[in-house]
Scaffold this motif. Sequence first.
Motif, mmCIF file in Angstrom:
data_model
loop_
_atom_site.group_PDB
_atom_site.id
_atom_site.type_symbol
_atom_site.label_atom_id
_atom_site.label_comp_id
_atom_site.label_asym_id
_atom_site.label_seq_id
_atom_site.Cartn_x
_atom_site.Cartn_y
_atom_site.Cartn_z
ATOM 1 N N ARG A 458 27.986 55.830 60.083
ATOM 2 C CA ARG A 458 27.381 55.196 58.897
ATOM 3 C C ARG A 458 28.453 54.562 58.009
ATOM 4 O O ARG A 458 28.175 53.655 57.237
ATOM 5 C CB ARG A 458 26.591 56.236 58.100
ATOM 6 N N LYS A 459 29.683 55.043 58.142
ATOM 7 C CA LYS A 459 30.804 54.503 57.371
ATOM 8 C C LYS A 459 32.013 54.351 58.298
ATOM 9 O O LYS A 459 32.970 55.142 58.237
ATOM 10 C CB LYS A 459 31.149 55.430 56.202
ATOM 11 N N PRO A 460 31.986 53.363 59.161
ATOM 12 C CA PRO A 460 33.113 53.173 60.097
ATOM 13 C C PRO A 460 34.428 52.933 59.367
ATOM 14 O O PRO A 460 34.446 52.388 58.249
ATOM 15 C CB PRO A 460 32.690 51.941 60.903
ATOM 16 N N LEU A 461 35.494 53.319 59.994
ATOM 17 C CA LEU A 461 36.819 53.218 59.380
ATOM 18 C C LEU A 461 37.385 51.813 59.523
ATOM 19 O O LEU A 461 37.292 51.191 60.584
ATOM 20 C CB LEU A 461 37.776 54.210 60.042
ATOM 21 N N SER A 462 37.981 51.323 58.442
ATOM 22 C CA SER A 462 38.668 50.031 58.492
ATOM 23 C C SER A 462 39.982 50.201 59.237
ATOM 24 O O SER A 462 40.437 51.325 59.489
ATOM 25 C CB SER A 462 38.933 49.521 57.081
ATOM 26 N N ASP A 463 40.619 49.086 59.581
ATOM 27 C CA ASP A 463 41.905 49.157 60.267
ATOM 28 C C ASP A 463 42.972 49.805 59.396
ATOM 29 O O ASP A 463 43.860 50.495 59.898
ATOM 30 C CB ASP A 463 42.355 47.760 60.697
ATOM 31 N N ASP A 464 42.874 49.608 58.073
ATOM 32 C CA ASP A 464 43.813 50.259 57.155
ATOM 33 C C ASP A 464 43.635 51.776 57.203
ATOM 34 O O ASP A 464 44.619 52.531 57.215
ATOM 35 C CB ASP A 464 43.600 49.749 55.727
ATOM 36 N N ALA A 465 42.380 52.221 57.215
ATOM 37 C CA ALA A 465 42.107 53.656 57.282
ATOM 38 C C ALA A 465 42.566 54.240 58.615
ATOM 39 O O ALA A 465 43.122 55.349 58.670
ATOM 40 C CB ALA A 465 40.614 53.908 57.073
ATOM 41 N N LEU A 466 42.350 53.491 59.680
ATOM 42 C CA LEU A 466 42.813 53.940 60.995
ATOM 43 C C LEU A 466 44.323 54.058 61.027
ATOM 44 O O LEU A 466 44.876 54.986 61.616
ATOM 45 C CB LEU A 466 42.333 52.959 62.077
ATOM 46 N N LYS A 467 44.994 53.113 60.376
ATOM 47 C CA LYS A 467 46.460 53.138 60.292
ATOM 48 C C LYS A 467 46.937 54.428 59.634
ATOM 49 O O LYS A 467 47.871 55.078 60.110
ATOM 50 C CB LYS A 467 46.949 51.924 59.504
ATOM 51 N N GLY A 468 46.254 54.818 58.529
ATOM 52 C CA GLY A 468 46.638 56.036 57.832
ATOM 53 C C GLY A 468 46.433 57.284 58.666
ATOM 54 O O GLY A 468 47.297 58.176 58.701
ATOM 55 N N LEU A 469 45.309 57.374 59.379
ATOM 56 C CA LEU A 469 45.024 58.540 60.205
ATOM 57 C C LEU A 469 45.982 58.638 61.388
ATOM 58 O O LEU A 469 46.391 59.733 61.779
ATOM 59 C CB LEU A 469 43.573 58.483 60.699
ATOM 60 N N GLN A 488 42.268 44.947 72.001
ATOM 61 C CA GLN A 488 42.581 45.070 73.423
ATOM 62 C C GLN A 488 41.673 46.074 74.111
ATOM 63 O O GLN A 488 41.366 45.931 75.296
ATOM 64 C CB GLN A 488 44.045 45.471 73.603
ATOM 65 N N MET A 489 41.223 47.086 73.382
ATOM 66 C CA MET A 489 40.318 48.082 73.947
ATOM 67 C C MET A 489 38.864 47.637 73.878
ATOM 68 O O MET A 489 37.971 48.365 74.303
ATOM 69 C CB MET A 489 40.496 49.423 73.230
ATOM 70 N N GLY A 490 38.619 46.451 73.304
ATOM 71 C CA GLY A 490 37.250 45.944 73.221
ATOM 72 C C GLY A 490 36.418 46.625 72.166
ATOM 73 O O GLY A 490 35.176 46.612 72.240
ATOM 74 N N ILE A 491 37.061 47.223 71.168
ATOM 75 C CA ILE A 491 36.334 47.900 70.092
ATOM 76 C C ILE A 491 36.161 46.923 68.931
ATOM 77 O O ILE A 491 37.144 46.383 68.429
ATOM 78 C CB ILE A 491 37.090 49.154 69.618
ATOM 79 N N PRO A 492 34.926 46.665 68.468
ATOM 80 C CA PRO A 492 34.701 45.693 67.389
ATOM 81 C C PRO A 492 35.196 46.195 66.037
ATOM 82 O O PRO A 492 35.534 47.377 65.879
ATOM 83 C CB PRO A 492 33.177 45.510 67.391
ATOM 84 N N ILE A 493 35.209 45.296 65.067
ATOM 85 C CA ILE A 493 35.632 45.652 63.710
ATOM 86 C C ILE A 493 34.636 46.629 63.098
ATOM 87 O O ILE A 493 33.529 46.830 63.618
ATOM 88 C CB ILE A 493 35.779 44.395 62.820
ATOM 89 N N ALA A 494 35.010 47.225 61.967
ATOM 90 C CA ALA A 494 34.250 48.312 61.373
ATOM 91 C C ALA A 494 32.784 47.950 61.126
ATOM 92 O O ALA A 494 31.871 48.710 61.488
ATOM 93 C CB ALA A 494 34.912 48.760 60.077
ATOM 94 N N ARG A 495 32.521 46.792 60.528
ATOM 95 C CA ARG A 495 31.142 46.474 60.148
ATOM 96 C C ARG A 495 30.235 46.255 61.354
ATOM 97 O O ARG A 495 29.014 46.356 61.240
ATOM 98 C CB ARG A 495 31.114 45.236 59.243
ATOM 99 N N LEU A 496 30.834 45.985 62.519
ATOM 100 C CA LEU A 496 30.033 45.831 63.732
ATOM 101 C C LEU A 496 29.868 47.145 64.494
ATOM 102 O O LEU A 496 29.184 47.191 65.512
ATOM 103 C CB LEU A 496 30.671 44.778 64.651
ATOM 104 N N ARG A 497 30.509 48.222 63.999
ATOM 105 C CA ARG A 497 30.388 49.528 64.660
ATOM 106 C C ARG A 497 29.332 50.397 64.010
ATOM 107 O O ARG A 497 29.170 51.556 64.394
ATOM 108 C CB ARG A 497 31.735 50.260 64.656
ATOM 109 N N LYS A 498 28.629 49.858 62.993
ATOM 110 C CA LYS A 498 27.602 50.656 62.310
ATOM 111 C C LYS A 498 26.413 50.893 63.239
ATOM 112 O O LYS A 498 26.032 50.021 64.004
ATOM 113 C CB LYS A 498 27.132 49.945 61.037
#
Length: 498
Positions: A458-469, A488-498
Amino acid sequence: MAQRQVQEQKLTQQQKLTQSITQQQLLQAQLTELPITQLLERIKTEMDDNPALEISADENQEFPEYPDSPENPESPSSDDYEQEERQSAMDAALESIGRDDEELPVYQGGHSGQEDREEIVYGQTESFMDQLIEQMNMANITERQRDIMEYLIGSLDDDGLLRKSLDNISDELAIYHHIDASTKEIEEVLLLLQEFDPAGIGARTLQECLLLQIQRREPSRLKDLMVLTVSEYFDLFTKKHWQRLQQVLKLSDLQAETLIAELRKLNPKPGASISETIGRSLQQITPDFIVETHDDGTITFSLNAAEMPELCVSPSFTETLSEYQDSKEQLSRQLSEALIYTRKKVESAQMFIEAINMRRHTLTVTMRAIIQWQHRFFEDGDEASLRPMILKDIAERTGLNVSTISRVSNSKYAQTRWGTFPLRYFFSDSYVTADGEELSTREIKAVLREIIEAEDKRKPLSDDALKGLLAEKGYPIARRTVTKYREQMGIPIARLRK
């Protein structure tokens, strides 16, 4: 005059020697690249063509195992094939734009005991190569264009796209086929190939693939909009910014829906579509290497001999050749021709046997080096245990050329305690942190995938948040690197992962 004739004769002899060496090297390169199943076919063809090549009478032939000591692992030494919905295929293609060759499929993943580690049987579409060759044979092209096109067809990937650059193809044609073709000439032949069915075959990018399909449509306003979308607004299309696309094209809701629906009907994998029309056949993946991990940590491996015969030169041919040579000065013209034929067949058989032996040696030293480099993985089967390793690393360790290592690792598989893997699986680049620590990009991607799979959808992580984790877990990489690996892994951006 006599001196000039001697010089010309020496020149001719030197030319023939160079050509002979080139033929031997080319044959070795060709056989090295073949997986075991294709090698068996090549041996059968060679035996049919050359009566001087026979199977050895020794039926008790054994193929050795090659141990890799766990005490010093660092020491140097000498399609998913089920048919997908067209729309799902398009979505997958759009989401994986930018993916490199590192992401490779793993077959028979998970722990597998010795008793159930058999050849993997899977449904595979019949090769589309034969279909393209058939179309090529019906085309009105020159013999030279035919040679170039045949190489282009052989360079297509399973999706029917051409991933190699024309510069590389030009070099390969010169080295392996002695065809000096410019990139312009190759491109002209490629454009002819792109006229073959199905539409989109031979494209160099997904964008070109889709445009080739659209261009075959009848003229219409819808066709113009499709061309405009893919050529001018491809970024909006790949990111599925449908509302923005509708705005820039000034379309009504119905027009936008129609356009999007038609775009989704395009096929991102034209190579697979040929197979859809000719059915499927069962095919076995036969591993080229059998790797055993023993309880004490010792790792051994063997080349998969399968039904591969031990070859020899026919004794009757060698005896005949010996008899002819002892009295060749007294031979009639007919017997002299027979001597030439016999010698040619014997030399050809010897050359083929030598190439087979060289292939065996090359595969052996390459696999030994891979096991030594990735020793931890073969012990525990954990993907995170894979160390950064590129073709150059194995080339330096074995003393072989990078191109040779590439030929060995292409289209070959290793059966291990943890599953059967394509050899390319063991190769990955490295990422060097600011502190100089070298990390495997595969290891980082594995951790990144775990984080994303565990996120709140419901609240996918942004790339900045992923960087921190990632940094918290000991992988301090930049945000743009996170973005690159995610794509490269074919994973879409956060808003498309909802």
